[in-house]
Design a protein around this motif. Structure first.
Motif, PDB file in Angstrom:
ATOM      1  N   ALA A 192      -3.192  -7.692   7.951  1.00 22.70           N
ATOM      2  CA  ALA A 192      -4.241  -8.107   8.887  1.00 22.70           C
ATOM      3  C   ALA A 192      -4.263  -7.195  10.111  1.00 22.70           C
ATOM      4  O   ALA A 192      -5.337  -6.795  10.590  1.00 22.70           O
ATOM      5  N   LEU A 193      -3.086  -6.840  10.604  1.00 21.12           N
ATOM      6  CA  LEU A 193      -3.020  -5.934  11.762  1.00 21.12           C
ATOM      7  C   LEU A 193      -3.595  -4.561  11.412  1.00 21.12           C
ATOM      8  O   LEU A 193      -4.370  -3.988  12.190  1.00 21.12           O
ATOM      9  N   LEU A 194      -3.222  -4.032  10.248  1.00 22.50           N
ATOM     10  CA  LEU A 194      -3.729  -2.717   9.833  1.00 22.50           C
ATOM     11  C   LEU A 194      -5.243  -2.727   9.641  1.00 22.50           C
ATOM     12  O   LEU A 194      -5.942  -1.807  10.074  1.00 22.50           O
ATOM     13  N   LEU A 195      -5.748  -3.779   9.015  1.00 26.83           N
ATOM     14  CA  LEU A 195      -7.189  -3.878   8.791  1.00 26.83           C
ATOM     15  C   LEU A 195      -7.938  -4.030  10.118  1.00 26.83           C
ATOM     16  O   LEU A 195      -9.025  -3.463  10.298  1.00 26.83           O
ATOM     17  N   GLY A 196      -7.344  -4.786  11.051  1.00 24.48           N
ATOM     18  CA  GLY A 196      -7.966  -4.932  12.363  1.00 24.48           C
ATOM     19  C   GLY A 196      -8.016  -3.620  13.123  1.00 24.48           C
ATOM     20  O   GLY A 196      -9.047  -3.264  13.719  1.00 24.48           O
ATOM     21  N   VAL A 197      -6.921  -2.872  13.096  1.00 21.59           N
ATOM     22  CA  VAL A 197      -6.877  -1.576  13.772  1.00 21.59           C
ATOM     23  C   VAL A 197      -7.860  -0.601  13.133  1.00 21.59           C
ATOM     24  O   VAL A 197      -8.563   0.154  13.825  1.00 21.59           O
ATOM     25  N   TYR A 198      -7.937  -0.620  11.789  1.00 24.36           N
ATOM     26  CA  TYR A 198      -8.877   0.273  11.114  1.00 24.36           C
ATOM     27  C   TYR A 198     -10.321  -0.043  11.504  1.00 24.36           C
ATOM     28  O   TYR A 198     -11.129   0.870  11.751  1.00 24.36           O
TER      29      TYR A 198
END
Length: 295
Positions: A192-198
């Motif tokens: 979720a963090l990676l997708l949010g940052v992307y």
């Protein structure tokens, strides 16, 4: 050919995860099973509760999701919301997982589809197959996080061979592996963090309403990490600081904060529904004496 070479690392991870996909009822992993029970409760009974503790004279009986009773908790890692505010755990009341509810929410669409296709038997007999279906939902979400990781690395100028090796190392050579083939929230929180940052990086490259829409999505998805694992909150805060403190992304702050606030409201409503307070978690009312002593 170039596109295929980019897909190969993620395909290798996906195929390996699917090959190493056992399930044993005898393991009865409470970390996973509490989330499975809550997903089934949401889909089949429209409730967040996975059972009840019932007072029978001086003792408590535990009623599970399938209507079975026992004199001890039917699974570990559960909490109770006491019927009487004057009581403290263990007490009579509704039972909930002592886990953040995000994983159960993530799995509900897959469970709805599987039930619609007649793949999940009713009651306890359907739990092994429900667990298998629910694991697929976590696997898909974490794979999406690994795709986001690869794209972030490529956007940062990392060589394609290093990007591929990093994706494979993360997917197969870290704790992401076991936590992606189980219906738990550990790896999903990181995804979720990676997708949010992307989404935020893409927002900074876009203009107008598209940029603000992606910023909203970035805030929503990054903040959802806390719904998978409570201790992701400091990481979400770091993403917020990174967004606000970077001149290139500062104009995205309103969209990011709006998305984060929407997720915070969902978080508060879910916890109020379960524990009577938007800021309370199941860790304050654990049923198991062992868990109360250690947590």
């Amino acid at each position: 050919m170039k596109r295929l070479s980019r897909l190969l690392p993620i395909l290798l991870v996906a195929v390996t995860w699917l090959c190493v996909f056992p399930y044993s009822v005898s393991l009865n992993n409470p970390n996973e099973r509490t989330r499975v029970l809550q997903a089934r409760a949401l889909v089949e009974k429209r409730t967040l509760s996975i059972g009840d503790a019932i007072r029978q004279g001086p003792r408590l009986l535990y009623l599970d999701l399938y209507g079975r009773t026992s004199r001890s908790p039917f699974v570990n890692d559960i909490s109770v919301t006491c019927l009487s505010p004057a009581d403290s755990a263990p007490c009579a009341g509704a039972l909930y997982p002592a886990k953040a509810p995000g994983t159960a929410l993530l799995g509900t669409p897959a469970l709805v589809v599987a039930r619609g296709l007649g793949l999940i038997p009713e009651g306890a007999a359907g739990e092994p197959r429900a667990t298998w279906v629910l694991r697929l939902s976590v696997m898909g979400f974490v794979l999406a996080g690994l795709v986001a990781l690869g794209r972030l690395l490529r956007a940062a100028g990392v060589r394609p061979s290093i990007v591929g090796a990093t994706v494979v190392a993360a997917g197969l050579g870290s704790s992401v592996f076991p936590y992606s083939v189980s219906f738990v929230g550990h790896a999903a929180s990181g995804a979720a963090l990676l997708l949010g940052v992307y989404a935020l990086v893409r927002a900074s490259e876009s203009r107008g309403s598209k940029g603000h829409g992606l910023a909203f999505l970035g805030g929503l998805v990054a903040a959802s990490a806390v719904l998978f694992e409570y201790h992701a909150a400091p990481a979400v805060f770091a993403v917020a600081i990174w967004t606000v403190a970077t001149p290139k992304r500062r104009q995205l702050a309103p969209g990011f904060l709006a998305g984060s606030l929407a997720m915070a409201l969902l978080f508060g409503w879910l916890h109020y529904s379960m524990y009577g307070s938007p800021f309370e978690t199941g860790h304050t009312s654990l049923v198991s004496a062992h868990n109360r002593g250690s947590q």
